[in-house]
Design an enzyme around this catalytic site. Structure first.
Site, mmCIF file in Angstrom:
data_model
loop_
_atom_site.group_PDB
_atom_site.id
_atom_site.type_symbol
_atom_site.label_atom_id
_atom_site.label_comp_id
_atom_site.label_asym_id
_atom_site.label_seq_id
_atom_site.Cartn_x
_atom_site.Cartn_y
_atom_site.Cartn_z
ATOM 1 N N ASP A 35 36.426 15.896 -16.746
ATOM 2 C CA ASP A 35 35.918 17.192 -16.256
ATOM 3 C C ASP A 35 34.588 17.073 -15.514
ATOM 4 O O ASP A 35 34.457 17.511 -14.377
ATOM 5 C CB ASP A 35 35.901 18.272 -17.350
ATOM 6 C CG ASP A 35 35.058 17.974 -18.572
ATOM 7 O OD1 ASP A 35 34.480 16.860 -18.652
ATOM 8 O OD2 ASP A 35 34.959 18.861 -19.449
ATOM 9 N N GLY A 122 33.190 20.149 -36.068
ATOM 10 C CA GLY A 122 32.954 18.723 -35.795
ATOM 11 C C GLY A 122 34.222 17.893 -35.726
ATOM 12 O O GLY A 122 34.186 16.686 -35.922
ATOM 13 N N GLY A 124 36.212 17.859 -33.019
ATOM 14 C CA GLY A 124 36.618 17.667 -31.626
ATOM 15 C C GLY A 124 37.520 18.794 -31.159
ATOM 16 O O GLY A 124 38.261 18.640 -30.193
ATOM 17 N N SER A 127 34.477 23.880 -31.639
ATOM 18 C CA SER A 127 33.948 25.071 -32.295
ATOM 19 C C SER A 127 32.751 25.606 -31.514
ATOM 20 O O SER A 127 32.503 26.810 -31.493
ATOM 21 C CB SER A 127 33.564 24.749 -33.736
ATOM 22 O OG SER A 127 32.836 23.547 -33.778
ATOM 23 N N ASP A 172 36.048 22.669 -22.365
ATOM 24 C CA ASP A 172 36.106 23.411 -23.632
ATOM 25 C C ASP A 172 35.985 24.915 -23.394
ATOM 26 O O ASP A 172 36.761 25.710 -23.921
ATOM 27 C CB ASP A 172 34.974 22.966 -24.570
ATOM 28 C CG ASP A 172 34.928 21.456 -24.739
ATOM 29 O OD1 ASP A 172 35.931 20.792 -24.412
ATOM 30 O OD2 ASP A 172 33.892 20.941 -25.182
ATOM 31 N N TYR A 221 27.817 10.541 -25.736
ATOM 32 C CA TYR A 221 28.466 11.329 -24.693
ATOM 33 C C TYR A 221 27.595 11.311 -23.433
ATOM 34 O O TYR A 221 28.071 11.075 -22.317
ATOM 35 C CB TYR A 221 28.692 12.759 -25.190
ATOM 36 C CG TYR A 221 29.421 13.643 -24.203
ATOM 37 C CD1 TYR A 221 30.811 13.732 -24.218
ATOM 38 C CD2 TYR A 221 28.728 14.381 -23.258
ATOM 39 C CE1 TYR A 221 31.485 14.531 -23.316
ATOM 40 C CE2 TYR A 221 29.391 15.184 -22.352
ATOM 41 C CZ TYR A 221 30.772 15.260 -22.390
ATOM 42 O OH TYR A 221 31.429 16.061 -21.489
HETATM 43 C C1 GLA Z 1 33.829 17.192 -24.846
HETATM 44 C C2 GLA Z 1 33.137 17.938 -23.717
HETATM 45 C C3 GLA Z 1 34.117 18.248 -22.589
HETATM 46 C C4 GLA Z 1 34.848 16.991 -22.131
HETATM 47 C C5 GLA Z 1 35.400 16.216 -23.337
HETATM 48 C C6 GLA Z 1 35.933 14.867 -22.959
HETATM 49 O O1 GLA Z 1 34.805 17.999 -25.435
HETATM 50 O O2 GLA Z 1 32.569 19.121 -24.206
HETATM 51 O O3 GLA Z 1 33.444 18.863 -21.515
HETATM 52 O O4 GLA Z 1 34.015 16.191 -21.352
HETATM 53 O O5 GLA Z 1 34.424 16.020 -24.338
HETATM 54 O O6 GLA Z 1 36.997 14.980 -22.067
#
Ligand code: GLA
Length: 379
Positions: A35, A122, A124, A127, A172, A221
């Site tokens: 993204d 937490g 993934g 939330s 998200d 990240y």
């Molecule tokens: C998290 C981030 C998203 C995306 C994913 C990995 O969920 O919030 O924006 O980058 O990781 O695809």
């Protein structure tokens, strides 16, 4: 849940909420870290989420409470000081208020706010995006505004990027905002442009949450984000989505080995998302499943955001009957694995996977059999 939240609001603030909204969590279906590189991504809103009940106040005071935490956070209206420690959860609604202002949208001068959730935190499953979307929808509606959905979604991402401090993309928030039951949300993140793609009948989602650390906010990240931007710079493009696969060979020698791996993951993953949309439209679930598992392998080997726990779950799941494919879902570095299965996959088979995991890692993952759901809405 609506009635429970109403009751908790009453018990906390001694009056009725004026508005109750719900925003779903999401599965990242495929498109891992594509993204923020401008690529496409597919996600699904799920039938678990965050609820917010809200009533405006006339005295300019902000009162925030959550079913997950004791106590009420009482603030002078307009106080957007960032919180740490036990009350740091209020950074989500405060970040949303900050973003709504930046987008020229008003919020009620005072309000009572209560949040509840049935989404594992937490894991993934986003939330954070769910509480952002629920807060944004409740606050704008209570102020009498009805901003376009993409504005709401962009404001929530702005909150996450600028207030919470995570350089996430729009996946998200986009999925929590644009979800539709029995559909996947397709996002072309360059626009961004949001679409829905019908989910073929008979597809089921099972989530296995490892409860291992989801280190989004811990900088891993952000490190991947930086590595991707650096690779784009060396390849001479603004974002990796603009780089064809051939660009990697052409840049051999100039791209450091780690940057090459990160870029290869992103460029190939973009191809997998497009191939997944085609396979979904053709109803070819076997190919969709293969693409999901290939995405995981790429996360594992090239993007290096998987963990032994997640790899074990994927290995075990793809060797289990009625599983089309499996992959980590979300940022990675812990969290959850998602399996796409046929209707024949059963709680007994899921329990078998969990038992094998427990034998190896000494703890049992949570199992969630989830359905797709609509995006954020006023109830
Ligand atoms: C998290 C981030 C998203 C995306 C994913 C990995 O969920 O919030 O924006 O980058 O990781 O695809």
């Amino acid at each position: 849940m609506k009635a429970v939240l109403q009751e908790k609001f009453r018990a906390t603030f001694g009056r009725e909420p004026a508005i109750i909204v719900r925003a779903p969590g999401r599965i990242e279906f495929i498109g891992n870290h594509t993204d923020y590189n401008g690529g496409p991504v597919l996600g699904a809103a799920i039938d678990r989420g965050v609820w917010v009940a809200l009533a405006p106040r006339t005295d300019g005071v902000w009162q925030l409470a959550s079913a997950q935490k004791d106590g009420v956070v009482r603030l002078r209206g307009g106080d957007l000081t960032k919180h740490s420690g036990a009350t740091s959860w209020v950074n989500y609604p405060l970040g949303v208020i900050d973003a709504l202002r930046a987008f020229g949208l008003g919020v009620p001068p005072g309000f009572d706010y209560f949040a509840g959730s049935d989404l594992p935190l937490g894991a993934g499953l986003s939330s954070s995006a769910a509480i952002e979307l629920a807060s944004a929808l409740a606050l704008t509606r209570a102020a009498g505004a009805e901003p376009a959905r993409d504005v709401l979604v962009k404001a929530c991402r702005h909150a996450e990027n600028h207030f919470v401090g995570v350089p996430c993309g729009i996946l998200d928030q986009g999925v929590s905002g644009f979800g539709r039951r029995n559909h996947l949300v397709f996002i072309d993140c360059r626009g961004p442009r949001f679409e829905v793609v019908p989910l073929p009948e008979g597809v089921h989602f099972w989530i296995f949450n490892t409860h291992t650390k989801h280190a989004l906010v811990d900088g891993l990240y952000a490190a991947r984000h930086r590595e991707c931007m650096e690779a784009a710079r060396v390849l001479g493009v603004g974002l990796l989505v603009e780089a064809p696969l051939g660009a990697l060979a052409a840049a051999a020698g100039r791209l450091a080995p780690v940057a090459e791996k990160r870029a290869r993951h992103i460029i190939e993953e973009i191809g997998r998302v497009d191939a997944t949309v085609r396979a979904l439209r053709a109803g070819d679930l076997t190919s969709v499943g293969r693409l999901l598992t290939a995405s995981h392998r790429s996360s594992q080997m090239l993007f290096e955001n998987s963990t032994p726990e997640l790899d074990f779950l994927v290995d075990t799941l793809v060797a289990t009957p009625h599983v089309f494919g499996a992959r980590l879902t979300g940022g990675g570095f812990g969290g959850a694995v998602m399996a796409m299965t046929s209707a024949a996959f059963s709680p007994a088979l899921a329990a078998g996977v969990a038992a094998a995991y427990e034998q190896t890692f000494g703890a049992r993952p949570d199992i969630l059999h989830t359905l797709t759901a609509d995006g954020a809405q006023v109830l």
